[in-house]
Design an enzyme around this catalytic site. Structure first.
Site, PDB file in Angstrom:
ATOM      1  N   ILE A  15     -36.751  22.961 -47.868  1.00  0.00           N
ATOM      2  CA  ILE A  15     -37.409  23.383 -46.628  1.00  0.00           C
ATOM      3  C   ILE A  15     -36.864  24.739 -46.152  1.00  0.00           C
ATOM      4  O   ILE A  15     -37.611  25.589 -45.657  1.00  0.00           O
ATOM      5  CB  ILE A  15     -37.207  22.290 -45.549  1.00  0.00           C
ATOM      6  CG1 ILE A  15     -37.954  21.007 -45.951  1.00  0.00           C
ATOM      7  CG2 ILE A  15     -37.670  22.780 -44.179  1.00  0.00           C
ATOM      8  CD1 ILE A  15     -37.564  19.757 -45.151  1.00  0.00           C
ATOM      9  N   ASP A  34     -26.281  29.657 -47.398  1.00  0.00           N
ATOM     10  CA  ASP A  34     -26.113  28.389 -48.121  1.00  0.00           C
ATOM     11  C   ASP A  34     -24.696  28.314 -48.665  1.00  0.00           C
ATOM     12  O   ASP A  34     -24.003  29.328 -48.771  1.00  0.00           O
ATOM     13  CB  ASP A  34     -27.126  28.264 -49.276  1.00  0.00           C
ATOM     14  CG  ASP A  34     -27.493  26.813 -49.575  1.00  0.00           C
ATOM     15  OD1 ASP A  34     -28.578  26.361 -49.150  1.00  0.00           O
ATOM     16  OD2 ASP A  34     -26.672  26.110 -50.218  1.00  0.00           O
ATOM     17  N   ASN A  83     -30.954  24.429 -40.532  1.00  0.00           N
ATOM     18  CA  ASN A  83     -31.654  23.549 -41.476  1.00  0.00           C
ATOM     19  C   ASN A  83     -30.716  22.874 -42.476  1.00  0.00           C
ATOM     20  O   ASN A  83     -31.047  21.811 -43.016  1.00  0.00           O
ATOM     21  CB  ASN A  83     -32.706  24.399 -42.218  1.00  0.00           C
ATOM     22  CG  ASN A  83     -33.235  23.731 -43.466  1.00  0.00           C
ATOM     23  OD1 ASN A  83     -34.099  22.863 -43.400  1.00  0.00           O
ATOM     24  ND2 ASN A  83     -32.712  24.127 -44.625  1.00  0.00           N
ATOM     25  N   SER A 134     -34.932  14.761 -37.978  1.00  0.00           N
ATOM     26  CA  SER A 134     -35.568  13.929 -39.008  1.00  0.00           C
ATOM     27  C   SER A 134     -36.275  12.762 -38.324  1.00  0.00           C
ATOM     28  O   SER A 134     -35.856  12.327 -37.245  1.00  0.00           O
ATOM     29  CB  SER A 134     -34.515  13.366 -39.966  1.00  0.00           C
ATOM     30  OG  SER A 134     -35.094  12.388 -40.822  1.00  0.00           O
ATOM     31  N   TYR A 147     -26.591   9.178 -41.440  1.00  0.00           N
ATOM     32  CA  TYR A 147     -27.649  10.201 -41.453  1.00  0.00           C
ATOM     33  C   TYR A 147     -28.530  10.100 -40.203  1.00  0.00           C
ATOM     34  O   TYR A 147     -28.753  11.099 -39.499  1.00  0.00           O
ATOM     35  CB  TYR A 147     -28.491  10.045 -42.723  1.00  0.00           C
ATOM     36  CG  TYR A 147     -29.563  11.102 -42.874  1.00  0.00           C
ATOM     37  CD1 TYR A 147     -29.230  12.407 -43.220  1.00  0.00           C
ATOM     38  CD2 TYR A 147     -30.909  10.799 -42.659  1.00  0.00           C
ATOM     39  CE1 TYR A 147     -30.212  13.383 -43.354  1.00  0.00           C
ATOM     40  CE2 TYR A 147     -31.890  11.769 -42.796  1.00  0.00           C
ATOM     41  CZ  TYR A 147     -31.539  13.060 -43.147  1.00  0.00           C
ATOM     42  OH  TYR A 147     -32.506  14.025 -43.269  1.00  0.00           O
TER      43      TYR A 147
HETATM   44  P1  NDP Z   1     -32.267  20.462 -49.842  1.00  0.00           P
HETATM   45  O1  NDP Z   1     -31.189  19.647 -50.454  1.00  0.00           O
HETATM   46  O2  NDP Z   1     -33.451  20.824 -50.679  1.00  0.00           O
HETATM   47  O3  NDP Z   1     -31.636  21.829 -49.266  1.00  0.00           O
HETATM   48  C1  NDP Z   1     -30.555  21.802 -48.376  1.00  0.00           C
HETATM   49  C2  NDP Z   1     -29.642  22.976 -48.706  1.00  0.00           C
HETATM   50  O4  NDP Z   1     -28.613  23.029 -47.685  1.00  0.00           O
HETATM   51  C3  NDP Z   1     -28.922  22.812 -50.044  1.00  0.00           C
HETATM   52  O5  NDP Z   1     -28.911  24.033 -50.770  1.00  0.00           O
HETATM   53  C4  NDP Z   1     -27.534  22.396 -49.608  1.00  0.00           C
HETATM   54  O6  NDP Z   1     -26.522  22.670 -50.543  1.00  0.00           O
HETATM   55  C5  NDP Z   1     -27.370  23.213 -48.348  1.00  0.00           C
HETATM   56  N1  NDP Z   1     -26.263  22.735 -47.534  1.00  0.00           N
HETATM   57  C6  NDP Z   1     -25.879  21.449 -47.322  1.00  0.00           C
HETATM   58  N2  NDP Z   1     -24.796  21.412 -46.569  1.00  0.00           N
HETATM   59  C7  NDP Z   1     -24.465  22.681 -46.274  1.00  0.00           C
HETATM   60  C8  NDP Z   1     -23.426  23.282 -45.537  1.00  0.00           C
HETATM   61  N3  NDP Z   1     -22.478  22.554 -44.949  1.00  0.00           N
HETATM   62  N4  NDP Z   1     -23.395  24.626 -45.420  1.00  0.00           N
HETATM   63  C9  NDP Z   1     -24.346  25.385 -46.028  1.00  0.00           C
HETATM   64  N5  NDP Z   1     -25.335  24.876 -46.751  1.00  0.00           N
HETATM   65  C10 NDP Z   1     -25.404  23.540 -46.884  1.00  0.00           C
HETATM   66  O7  NDP Z   1     -32.702  19.680 -48.518  1.00  0.00           O
HETATM   67  P2  NDP Z   1     -34.062  19.645 -47.646  1.00  0.00           P
HETATM   68  O8  NDP Z   1     -34.806  20.920 -47.765  1.00  0.00           O
HETATM   69  O9  NDP Z   1     -34.729  18.371 -47.941  1.00  0.00           O
HETATM   70  O10 NDP Z   1     -33.428  19.483 -46.198  1.00  0.00           O
HETATM   71  C11 NDP Z   1     -33.433  20.485 -45.212  1.00  0.00           C
HETATM   72  C12 NDP Z   1     -33.261  19.806 -43.866  1.00  0.00           C
HETATM   73  O11 NDP Z   1     -34.389  18.964 -43.617  1.00  0.00           O
HETATM   74  C13 NDP Z   1     -32.018  18.920 -43.782  1.00  0.00           C
HETATM   75  O12 NDP Z   1     -31.414  19.089 -42.515  1.00  0.00           O
HETATM   76  C14 NDP Z   1     -32.577  17.524 -43.928  1.00  0.00           C
HETATM   77  O13 NDP Z   1     -31.754  16.549 -43.319  1.00  0.00           O
HETATM   78  C15 NDP Z   1     -33.915  17.684 -43.229  1.00  0.00           C
HETATM   79  N6  NDP Z   1     -34.898  16.655 -43.587  1.00  0.00           N
HETATM   80  C16 NDP Z   1     -35.358  16.562 -44.871  1.00  0.00           C
HETATM   81  C17 NDP Z   1     -36.281  15.568 -45.196  1.00  0.00           C
HETATM   82  C18 NDP Z   1     -36.796  15.388 -46.573  1.00  0.00           C
HETATM   83  O14 NDP Z   1     -37.463  14.390 -46.847  1.00  0.00           O
HETATM   84  N7  NDP Z   1     -36.577  16.309 -47.488  1.00  0.00           N
HETATM   85  C19 NDP Z   1     -36.784  14.635 -44.180  1.00  0.00           C
HETATM   86  C20 NDP Z   1     -36.244  14.845 -42.861  1.00  0.00           C
HETATM   87  C21 NDP Z   1     -35.335  15.826 -42.598  1.00  0.00           C
HETATM   88  P3  NDP Z   1     -26.008  21.428 -51.475  1.00  0.00           P
HETATM   89  O15 NDP Z   1     -27.106  21.181 -52.469  1.00  0.00           O
HETATM   90  O16 NDP Z   1     -24.740  21.945 -52.055  1.00  0.00           O
HETATM   91  O17 NDP Z   1     -25.799  20.240 -50.556  1.00  0.00           O
END
Ligand code: NDP
Length: 250
Positions: A15, A34, A83, A134, A147
């Site tokens: 996202i 990231d 995000n 979420s 979560y």
């Molecule tokens: P993705 O895993 O595709 O992308 C999330 C990115 O954030 C990853 O690159 C991850 O790295 C990075 N990240 C995680 N923790 C940190 C941190 N502490 N500092 C910097 N970067 C970080 O996830 P989504 O696109 O699915 O999720 C985006 C948001 O949407 C999140 O907040 C999620 O909770 C929310 N969401 C998603 C849903 C879904 O169905 N996909 C539904 C509802 C909400 P790494 O891979 O190393 O963790």
């Protein structure tokens, strides 16, 4: 005047990456944040107008350095999209403090810290914050003790931000996505969970990254200039609906 700049955390994939790309299409610059360096590098390839910054949003020192890099470079922040998130589905009895903290430190602490660090820049721009919640923050379900609780807290944090920061011209809203087939979701969505979501969603499907990004960028834009403190579900109707949908489907 220089182009507006959006800070998007968790922008290496999913996202966050879709949101960064939509901002670019709409003529913004984007600081793509990231913690996954190789994925961030790959995501930025071929994108113009981006400033990639490796940063773990749960680490105050790294967040401060990230904001410093933006302010000493492009020198402005007009929108912050909190995000970055992690998911961990597990029973209460098996969620020890380390597991709980791993979720909270990114999903909740990260939103608090990053917003605070961007505050002065957002005051100068009359900017906007969009936090990503979420549907799991709206409605409790099994396995989501950490979560779901982190996301419910993000929704309330958004309202705290809207209440306090309005006088500085800063708007704060929360987007609550329904299920999207990203790395995060696919790591925790078993076939049972996928089927259950289909049953419970009026539109009967997962959303796309782009469908979530459309609402995020709208809320950051001047088109939403009188919208603050809102929690907007982008979830195919999940949050508005009760039981019985499968019985009506042919
Ligand atoms: P993705 O895993 O595709 O992308 C999330 C990115 O954030 C990853 O690159 C991850 O790295 C990075 N990240 C995680 N923790 C940190 C941190 N502490 N500092 C910097 N970067 C970080 O996830 P989504 O696109 O699915 O999720 C985006 C948001 O949407 C999140 O907040 C999620 O909770 C929310 N969401 C998603 C849903 C879904 O169905 N996909 C539904 C509802 C909400 P790494 O891979 O190393 O963790």
């Amino acid at each position: 005047m220089s182009m507006k700049l959006a800070v998007v955390t968790g922008a290496a994939r999913g996202i966050g990456l879709a949101t960064a790309k939509l901002f670019l299409e709409e003529g913004w610059q984007v600081a793509m944040i990231d913690r996954d360096g190789p994925a961030l590098g790959a995501a930025c390839e071929g994108l113009e107008g981006v400033l990639p910054i490796l940063c773990d949003v749960s680490r105050p020192d790294q967040v401060a350095a990230m904001v410093e890099e933006i302010m000493s470079g492009p020198g402005r922040i007009d929108a912050l999209v909190n995000n970055a998130g992690v998911a961990d589905f597990g029973p209460i009895a098996e969620t020890d403090l380390a597991r709980w903290r791993r979720v909270m430190e990114t999903n909740l602490d990260g939103v608090f810290l990053t917003s605070q660090a961007c505050l002065e820049a957002l005051k100068s721009s009359n900017g906007a914050i969009v936090n990503i919640g979420s549907i799991s923050g709206h409605r409790a379900s099994t396995l989501r003790v950490a979560y779901g609780t982190s996301k419910a807290a993000v929704m309330h944090l958004t309202q705290q931000q809207a209440a306090e920061l309005g006088e500085f011209g800063i708007r704060a809203n929360c987007v609550c996505p329904g299920p999207v087939r990203t790395k995060l979701a696919m790591a925790v969505h078993t076939q049972d969970i996928i089927d259950a979501y289909h049953d419970a969603i009026p539109l009967n499907r997962y959303g796309s990254e782009r469908e979530i990004a459309e609402v995020i960028t709208f809320l950051c834009s001047d088109r939403a200039s009188y919208v603050t403190g809102q929690i907007v579900s982008v979830d195919g109707g999940f949050e508005s609906t009760g039981i019985g949908l499968p019985a009506l489907r042919s």
